[in-house]
Design a protein around this motif. Structure first.
Motif, PDB file in Angstrom:
ATOM      1  N   LYS A   1       0.900  -1.175  -0.082  1.00 12.12           N
ATOM      2  CA  LYS A   1      -0.019   0.056  -0.148  1.00 12.12           C
ATOM      3  C   LYS A   1       0.753   1.364   0.039  1.00 12.12           C
ATOM      4  N   ALA A   2       2.176   1.259   0.815  1.00 19.41           N
ATOM      5  CA  ALA A   2       2.761   2.430   0.744  1.00 19.41           C
ATOM      6  C   ALA A   2       3.848   2.481  -0.417  1.00 19.41           C
ATOM      7  N   GLY A   3       3.745   1.798  -1.241  1.00 13.03           N
ATOM      8  CA  GLY A   3       5.079   1.413  -2.499  1.00 13.03           C
ATOM      9  C   GLY A   3       6.331   1.418  -2.036  1.00 13.03           C
ATOM     10  N   LEU A   4       6.417   0.580  -0.826  1.00 14.05           N
ATOM     11  CA  LEU A   4       7.947   0.304  -0.246  1.00 14.05           C
ATOM     12  C   LEU A   4       8.428  -0.991  -0.721  1.00 14.05           C
ATOM     13  N   THR A   5       9.794  -1.056  -0.892  1.00 11.24           N
ATOM     14  CA  THR A   5      10.774  -2.185  -1.433  1.00 11.24           C
ATOM     15  C   THR A   5      11.745  -2.462  -0.449  1.00 11.24           C
ATOM     16  N   PRO A   6      11.419  -3.542   0.340  1.00 10.59           N
ATOM     17  CA  PRO A   6      12.453  -3.965   1.235  1.00 10.59           C
ATOM     18  C   PRO A   6      13.798  -4.431   0.730  1.00 10.59           C
ATOM     19  N   SER A   7      14.924  -4.224   1.183  1.00 11.11           N
ATOM     20  CA  SER A   7      16.209  -4.540   0.649  1.00 11.11           C
ATOM     21  C   SER A   7      16.678  -5.793   1.369  1.00 11.11           C
ATOM     22  N   ALA A   8      16.322  -6.079   2.613  1.00  9.63           N
ATOM     23  CA  ALA A   8      16.826  -7.295   3.038  1.00  9.63           C
ATOM     24  C   ALA A   8      15.814  -7.355   4.438  1.00  9.63           C
ATOM     25  N   ALA A   9      16.220  -8.463   4.913  1.00 13.10           N
ATOM     26  CA  ALA A   9      15.320  -9.174   6.014  1.00 13.10           C
ATOM     27  C   ALA A   9      16.315  -9.970   7.195  1.00 13.10           C
ATOM     28  N   VAL A  10      15.840  -9.573   8.470  1.00 18.39           N
ATOM     29  CA  VAL A  10      16.696 -10.509   9.181  1.00 18.39           C
ATOM     30  C   VAL A  10      15.576 -11.149  10.080  1.00 18.39           C
ATOM     31  N   ILE A  11      16.128 -12.280  10.157  1.00 15.49           N
ATOM     32  CA  ILE A  11      15.207 -13.254  11.201  1.00 15.49           C
ATOM     33  C   ILE A  11      15.853 -13.668  12.508  1.00 15.49           C
ATOM     34  N   VAL A  12      15.319 -13.125  13.453  1.00 17.47           N
ATOM     35  CA  VAL A  12      15.915 -13.144  14.950  1.00 17.47           C
ATOM     36  C   VAL A  12      15.475 -14.545  15.654  1.00 17.47           C
ATOM     37  N   ALA A  13      16.461 -15.269  15.936  1.00 15.73           N
ATOM     38  CA  ALA A  13      16.273 -16.627  16.737  1.00 15.73           C
ATOM     39  C   ALA A  13      17.101 -16.825  17.881  1.00 15.73           C
ATOM     40  N   THR A  14      16.741 -17.466  18.612  1.00 15.25           N
ATOM     41  CA  THR A  14      17.439 -17.798  20.024  1.00 15.25           C
ATOM     42  C   THR A  14      17.587 -19.119  20.178  1.00 15.25           C
ATOM     43  N   VAL A  15      18.542 -19.559  20.791  1.00 14.98           N
ATOM     44  CA  VAL A  15      18.998 -21.016  21.158  1.00 14.98           C
ATOM     45  C   VAL A  15      17.883 -21.544  21.977  1.00 14.98           C
ATOM     46  N   ARG A  16      17.643 -20.905  23.056  1.00 17.41           N
ATOM     47  CA  ARG A  16      16.729 -21.058  24.182  1.00 17.41           C
ATOM     48  C   ARG A  16      15.176 -21.451  23.239  1.00 17.41           C
ATOM     49  N   ALA A  17      14.732 -20.386  22.566  1.00 18.34           N
ATOM     50  CA  ALA A  17      13.626 -20.652  21.858  1.00 18.34           C
ATOM     51  C   ALA A  17      13.476 -21.835  21.049  1.00 18.34           C
ATOM     52  N   LEU A  18      14.489 -21.780  20.382  1.00 13.35           N
ATOM     53  CA  LEU A  18      14.321 -23.002  19.323  1.00 13.35           C
ATOM     54  C   LEU A  18      14.683 -24.501  20.223  1.00 13.35           C
ATOM     55  N   LYS A  19      15.306 -24.496  21.194  1.00 14.04           N
ATOM     56  CA  LYS A  19      14.994 -25.743  21.879  1.00 14.04           C
ATOM     57  C   LYS A  19      13.646 -25.954  22.537  1.00 14.04           C
ATOM     58  N   MET A  20      12.994 -24.846  22.825  1.00 12.31           N
ATOM     59  CA  MET A  20      11.587 -24.977  23.553  1.00 12.31           C
ATOM     60  C   MET A  20      10.726 -25.400  22.337  1.00 12.31           C
ATOM     61  N   ASN A  21      10.940 -25.039  21.033  1.00  7.77           N
ATOM     62  CA  ASN A  21      10.171 -25.614  19.812  1.00  7.77           C
ATOM     63  C   ASN A  21      10.425 -27.161  19.667  1.00  7.77           C
ATOM     64  N   GLY A  22      11.717 -27.436  20.186  1.00  4.01           N
ATOM     65  CA  GLY A  22      12.210 -28.898  20.309  1.00  4.01           C
ATOM     66  C   GLY A  22      11.645 -29.766  21.177  1.00  4.01           C
ATOM     67  N   GLY A  23      10.714 -28.932  22.346  1.00  2.00           N
ATOM     68  CA  GLY A  23      10.193 -29.875  23.287  1.00  2.00           C
ATOM     69  C   GLY A  23      10.623 -29.782  24.586  1.00  2.00           C
ATOM     70  N   VAL A  24      11.646 -28.815  24.771  1.00  4.66           N
ATOM     71  CA  VAL A  24      12.412 -28.510  26.137  1.00  4.66           C
ATOM     72  C   VAL A  24      11.361 -27.778  27.067  1.00  4.66           C
TER      73      VAL A  24
END
Length: 560
Positions: free
Chosen positions: A321-344
């Motif tokens: 809607k604003a006519g913006l073109t992103p140049s890059a994206a950063v996906i934030v992850a943590t070891v802790r959160a991924l271990k929780m996604n793994g069942g911890v």
């Protein structure tokens, strides 16, 4: 050696803030173009914003994240850290964030100004009343509510069907008792009793409009376009029919100006607007982002919750809607959160568990794949915690490398910009490579239900969408009324790709239940409400408000 870092509020209070005039000067904003709110915060006047529109745009960088967990991800903290890191390596960067809502601040989440040595300040002001934007939005929204009831009371010239008033009231607080209420009790002098309810202010269409409006004229038009009720013949009643759009614009005239503050390292930051990402579009204002793009070579912004919500809406709604073109994206992850996604379990996250980490990485992998569907170059930021082990870090890096991307350890919480220099360099490289391939997920011409299905299948990986025939018919009616070109804004739990917050990782083999649809004609999107998501949250069993107080010196304690 692990550096000892105090609480967020202690770190923020110890910071040496510069005057807001000096911060503004760094990006070419003169003192005369500021509307000051004390020594450390100001709004940027419309005259200056208009003057800079002919300048070329800098690079737009989105910071998003994996699905949130109680273990914490640190998306806002990373956004601040990356902005400071870009400035540290000699680039001219501005960050753009949303304003925190009082609801989660006093509820479960706490503040939303970053953390550790990667914060925006003044922290207390940001997390509380700030410059009064949310109060203005609440007042404008509820003025319209009052005008609707008043119109009905004085004869109902517009022939509003009182059973089909769709406009609810709002409050910037988590208060489940107000989700469904009865108004106008107490006799004829108080009007006609009716079922009504409250949403949280950040879910208001007025909030969405403020964040998507290009200027004051566009703001007033969008407000006028809002549908507030229907007549007996099912024809819509607009805000402009009640002559409310002018007065609402007056209440919002200052709120529309972007707010300028600073990071702990005295770099400029726009903090403006605050729609939730699980029940709204989750991005800061178009005016703040577009202004920042004219003033800096790099603009780092965030979109709420995981990439399945915030990033998708950033690309499909805000950028479209604003006519913006992103140049890059950063996906934030943590070891802790991924271990929780793994069942911890949360209490066991401090123990090394590479197997659980590798199992939980499927959540990150899906978000990576999803962001790439928009044609945006992507890097993973590992928001470092002191108990992360070398084996876990290496396993995470290997997984990301196998997905064709790169994961970079970031220690901004502990070290500020020094901890994000490597990430900043990588972002510069990605931006230099260009992202001319950026495209939204679906075309405007696709049917409304088909757009919902596309998001459900392509982003959530659902097998299909379950919806009553009346919902499908409603979407068809809106298409026939000329709203078929609008994007859709999905409202669902932020904790899972499904509508079940307990299903972590990357689930498959499920259907997406579409419970309700709402037309936000002024904001310019259709809302699809899925599962049990609430547009008025409730407080947790032990709300953060219980520990927030003034100490003997009159300083605030308990904000985090």
């Amino acid at each position: 050696m692990v550096k000892v870092v105090g609480s967020d509020i202690d770190v923020a209070r110890a910071a040496k803030l510069q005057s807001i005039e000096k911060v503004a000067e760094k990006v070419g904003i003169s003192e005369s173009q500021l509307l000051r709110f004390g020594p450390h915060k100001a709004k940027v006047r419309f005259e200056f914003i208009d003057e800079v529109q002919s300048r070329p745009d800098g690079h737009l960088v989105l910071v998003t994240a994996i699905s949130p967990t109680p273990a914490g991800e640190g998306k806002t903290t990373t956004t601040v850290g990356l902005g400071d890191g870009l400035n540290r390596i000699g680039e001219k960067a501005i960050i753009c964030l949303r304003e925190p809502s009082l609801g989660p601040c006093f509820g479960m989440k706490g503040g939303a100004a970053g953390g550790g040595y990667a914060q925006v300040v003044p922290m207390e002001d940001l997390n509380l009343h700030f410059t009064g934007d949310f109060h203005a939005i609440t007042s404008a929204h509820n003025l319209l509510s009052a005008l609707i009831d008043n119109h009905i009371y004085w004869g109902n010239e517009l022939d509003i069907d009182t059973r089909r008033v769709t406009w609810r009231r709002v409050l910037d607080m988590n208060d489940r008792a107000l989700r469904e209420v009865v108004t106008s009790l107490g006799g004829a002098a108080n009007g006609f009793p009716a079922l009504a309810g409250f949403d949280i202010t950040v879910a208001s269409e007025v909030m969405a409009i403020l964040c998507l409006a290009k200027d004051r004229k566009d703001l007033e038009k969008r407000l006028g376009d809002m549908i507030v009720a229907y007549r007996r013949d099912r024809s819509p009643v607009y805000c402009r029919d009640l002559k409310a759009d002018g007065a609402m614009t007056v209440l919002l005239k200052d709120a529309l100006m972007p707010n300028l503050v600073q990071t702990l390292e005295n770099n400029p930051a726009f903090v403006h607007g605050g729609p939730f990402a699980n029940i709204a579009h989750g991005c800061n204002s178009v005016m703040a982002t577009r202004t920042a793009l004219k003033l800096a070579d790099y603009v780092v912004t965030e979109a709420g919750f995981g990439a399945d919500l915030g990033a998708e809406k950033f690309f499909d709604i805000k950028c479209r809607k604003a006519g913006l073109t992103p140049s890059a994206a950063v996906i934030v992850a943590t070891v802790r959160a991924l271990k929780m996604n793994g069942g911890v379990k949360k209490e066991d996250l401090g123990t090394e568990n590479v197997a659980a980490l590798e199992k939980g990485c499927v959540n990150l992998g899906r978000h990576l794949e999803n962001v790439r569907k928009f044609g945006v170059p992507t890097v993973v930021a590992i928001n470092h915690f002191s108990k992360d082990t070398p084996a876990e870090i290496e396993a995470l890096k290997r997984y990301v490398a196998a997905q064709g991307s790169e994961a970079i350890v970031c220690k901004h919480w502990q070290d500020g910009s020094e901890g994000t220099q490597e990430l900043a360099q990588k972002v510069v490289e990605l931006c230099a490579a260009g992202s001319a391939a950026f495209k939204p997920l679906y075309p405007e011409g696709l049917g409304l239900f088909e757009k919902i299905e596309t998001i459900a299948r392509e982003i959530y990986r659902a097998e299909g969408v379950v919806a009553d025939q009346k919902i499908r018919d409603q979407l068809k009616q809106w298409e026939q009324a000329g709203y078929g070109h609008l994007p859709v804004c999905m409202a669902k739990t932020q904790y899972s790709f499904t509508t079940d917050p307990n299903k972590r990782g990357a689930p498959t083999g499920f259907s997406l239940p579409l419970r309700e649809v709402r037309l936000s004609a002024g904001a310019g999107f259709v809302v699809g409400i899925c599962g049990e998501i609430m547009t008025m949250p409730g407080l947790p069993r032990v709300p953060a408000a219980e520990t927030i107080r003034l100490n003997e010196k009159g300083d605030i304690e308990g904000l985090f």
